[in-house]
Design a protein around this motif. Sequence first.
Motif, PDB file in Angstrom:
ATOM      1  N   ILE A 246       3.839  10.365  11.380  1.00  0.00           N
ATOM      2  CA  ILE A 246       3.036   9.764  10.313  1.00  0.00           C
ATOM      3  C   ILE A 246       1.570  10.058  10.609  1.00  0.00           C
ATOM      4  N   LYS A 247       0.831  10.445   9.579  1.00  0.00           N
ATOM      5  CA  LYS A 247      -0.609  10.695   9.719  1.00  0.00           C
ATOM      6  C   LYS A 247      -1.359   9.378   9.566  1.00  0.00           C
ATOM      7  N   ALA A 248      -1.201   8.528  10.581  1.00  0.00           N
ATOM      8  CA  ALA A 248      -1.849   7.221  10.647  1.00  0.00           C
ATOM      9  C   ALA A 248      -1.782   6.759  12.099  1.00  0.00           C
ATOM     10  N   THR A 249      -2.670   5.873  12.470  1.00  0.00           N
ATOM     11  CA  THR A 249      -2.671   5.363  13.848  1.00  0.00           C
ATOM     12  C   THR A 249      -1.513   4.394  14.049  1.00  0.00           C
ATOM     13  N   PRO A 250      -1.119   4.156  15.304  1.00  0.00           N
ATOM     14  CA  PRO A 250      -0.086   3.140  15.541  1.00  0.00           C
ATOM     15  C   PRO A 250      -0.468   1.778  14.948  1.00  0.00           C
ATOM     16  N   ALA A 251      -1.733   1.393  15.025  1.00  0.00           N
ATOM     17  CA  ALA A 251      -2.168   0.104  14.455  1.00  0.00           C
ATOM     18  C   ALA A 251      -1.940   0.087  12.952  1.00  0.00           C
ATOM     19  N   GLN A 252      -2.216   1.207  12.274  1.00  0.00           N
ATOM     20  CA  GLN A 252      -1.989   1.272  10.830  1.00  0.00           C
ATOM     21  C   GLN A 252      -0.500   1.202  10.509  1.00  0.00           C
ATOM     22  N   VAL A 253       0.320   1.822  11.340  1.00  0.00           N
ATOM     23  CA  VAL A 253       1.769   1.769  11.131  1.00  0.00           C
ATOM     24  C   VAL A 253       2.258   0.327  11.293  1.00  0.00           C
ATOM     25  N   LEU A 254       1.827  -0.345  12.351  1.00  0.00           N
ATOM     26  CA  LEU A 254       2.240  -1.741  12.556  1.00  0.00           C
ATOM     27  C   LEU A 254       1.750  -2.641  11.433  1.00  0.00           C
ATOM     28  N   ASP A 255       0.527  -2.411  10.951  1.00  0.00           N
ATOM     29  CA  ASP A 255       0.010  -3.199   9.828  1.00  0.00           C
ATOM     30  C   ASP A 255       0.864  -2.994   8.580  1.00  0.00           C
ATOM     31  N   ALA A 256       1.337  -1.769   8.378  1.00  0.00           N
ATOM     32  CA  ALA A 256       2.194  -1.495   7.227  1.00  0.00           C
ATOM     33  C   ALA A 256       3.532  -2.221   7.345  1.00  0.00           C
ATOM     34  N   VAL A 257       4.104  -2.246   8.543  1.00  0.00           N
ATOM     35  CA  VAL A 257       5.353  -2.992   8.747  1.00  0.00           C
ATOM     36  C   VAL A 257       5.108  -4.474   8.482  1.00  0.00           C
ATOM     37  N   ALA A 258       3.964  -4.975   8.912  1.00  0.00           N
ATOM     38  CA  ALA A 258       3.653  -6.400   8.751  1.00  0.00           C
ATOM     39  C   ALA A 258       3.446  -6.805   7.296  1.00  0.00           C
ATOM     40  N   ALA A 259       3.233  -5.854   6.415  1.00  0.00           N
ATOM     41  CA  ALA A 259       3.042  -6.149   4.989  1.00  0.00           C
ATOM     42  C   ALA A 259       4.412  -6.329   4.323  1.00  0.00           C
ATOM     43  N   ILE A 260       5.133  -7.326   4.777  1.00  0.00           N
ATOM     44  CA  ILE A 260       6.515  -7.576   4.341  1.00  0.00           C
ATOM     45  C   ILE A 260       6.625  -7.696   2.825  1.00  0.00           C
ATOM     46  N   GLU A 261       5.683  -8.388   2.204  1.00  0.00           N
ATOM     47  CA  GLU A 261       5.757  -8.607   0.761  1.00  0.00           C
ATOM     48  C   GLU A 261       5.718  -7.302  -0.028  1.00  0.00           C
ATOM     49  N   GLU A 262       5.250  -6.218   0.591  1.00  0.00           N
ATOM     50  CA  GLU A 262       5.174  -4.927  -0.089  1.00  0.00           C
ATOM     51  C   GLU A 262       6.440  -4.084   0.077  1.00  0.00           C
ATOM     52  N   LEU A 263       7.426  -4.576   0.828  1.00  0.00           N
ATOM     53  CA  LEU A 263       8.678  -3.822   1.013  1.00  0.00           C
ATOM     54  C   LEU A 263       9.269  -3.303  -0.301  1.00  0.00           C
ATOM     55  N   PRO A 264       9.338  -4.126  -1.365  1.00  0.00           N
ATOM     56  CA  PRO A 264       9.940  -3.625  -2.610  1.00  0.00           C
ATOM     57  C   PRO A 264       9.164  -2.474  -3.252  1.00  0.00           C
ATOM     58  N   THR A 265       7.903  -2.252  -2.871  1.00  0.00           N
ATOM     59  CA  THR A 265       7.136  -1.163  -3.470  1.00  0.00           C
ATOM     60  C   THR A 265       7.512   0.199  -2.896  1.00  0.00           C
ATOM     61  N   TRP A 266       8.094   0.227  -1.700  1.00  0.00           N
ATOM     62  CA  TRP A 266       8.450   1.518  -1.115  1.00  0.00           C
ATOM     63  C   TRP A 266       9.912   1.647  -0.723  1.00  0.00           C
ATOM     64  N   SER A 267      10.626   0.553  -0.584  1.00  0.00           N
ATOM     65  CA  SER A 267      12.041   0.586  -0.214  1.00  0.00           C
ATOM     66  C   SER A 267      12.886   0.243  -1.441  1.00  0.00           C
ATOM     67  N   GLY A 268      13.601   1.227  -1.943  1.00  0.00           N
ATOM     68  CA  GLY A 268      14.395   1.027  -3.146  1.00  0.00           C
ATOM     69  C   GLY A 268      15.469  -0.033  -3.029  1.00  0.00           C
ATOM     70  N   SER A 269      15.929  -0.344  -1.837  1.00  0.00           N
ATOM     71  CA  SER A 269      16.984  -1.346  -1.678  1.00  0.00           C
ATOM     72  C   SER A 269      16.433  -2.775  -1.681  1.00  0.00           C
ATOM     73  N   HIS A 270      15.130  -2.937  -1.451  1.00  0.00           N
ATOM     74  CA  HIS A 270      14.540  -4.282  -1.414  1.00  0.00           C
ATOM     75  C   HIS A 270      14.089  -4.723  -2.802  1.00  0.00           C
TER      76      HIS A 270
END
Length: 147
Positions: free
Chosen positions: A11-35
Amino acid sequence: MSVSGSTEFDIKATPAQVLDAVAAIEELPTWSGSHKSAVVETRHDDGRPFRTRQKVGAAGITDEQVTDYSWEPNKVSWQLMESGQQSLQIASYTLTPTKSGTHVVLDLEIDVKIPMPGFVLKRILKGALNSGSKDFTKYVESRAARS
């Protein structure tokens, strides 16, 4: 019969940015079709999600799941605590910084409560690994580009 798998990607992002993205739980339905929905029920002292609740659908099966997250400097793990359909879900993203971003290893193990042919369960696993890598990468990189 549980099935497990792993996939590696960059991923073209820092580990901190990756962890922040995982932490954005409420946004799961915007990128994961099963959520279909996702909310944080409780948080760790540092504000990162601890207990979450999601409504998901895969292979014609809908489910409400409760998962608990644990966080390390370069790793996030989650484990299924409650589910109507699944009996097991253990997963993690392990992150390694690179010159151009982050190398990610996604490990996932799942099992279901209802009888299901192994090939169907493997198809569900493959879809989850695909979404958790390709769709997640697009999501993280779009977030990183905005910051």
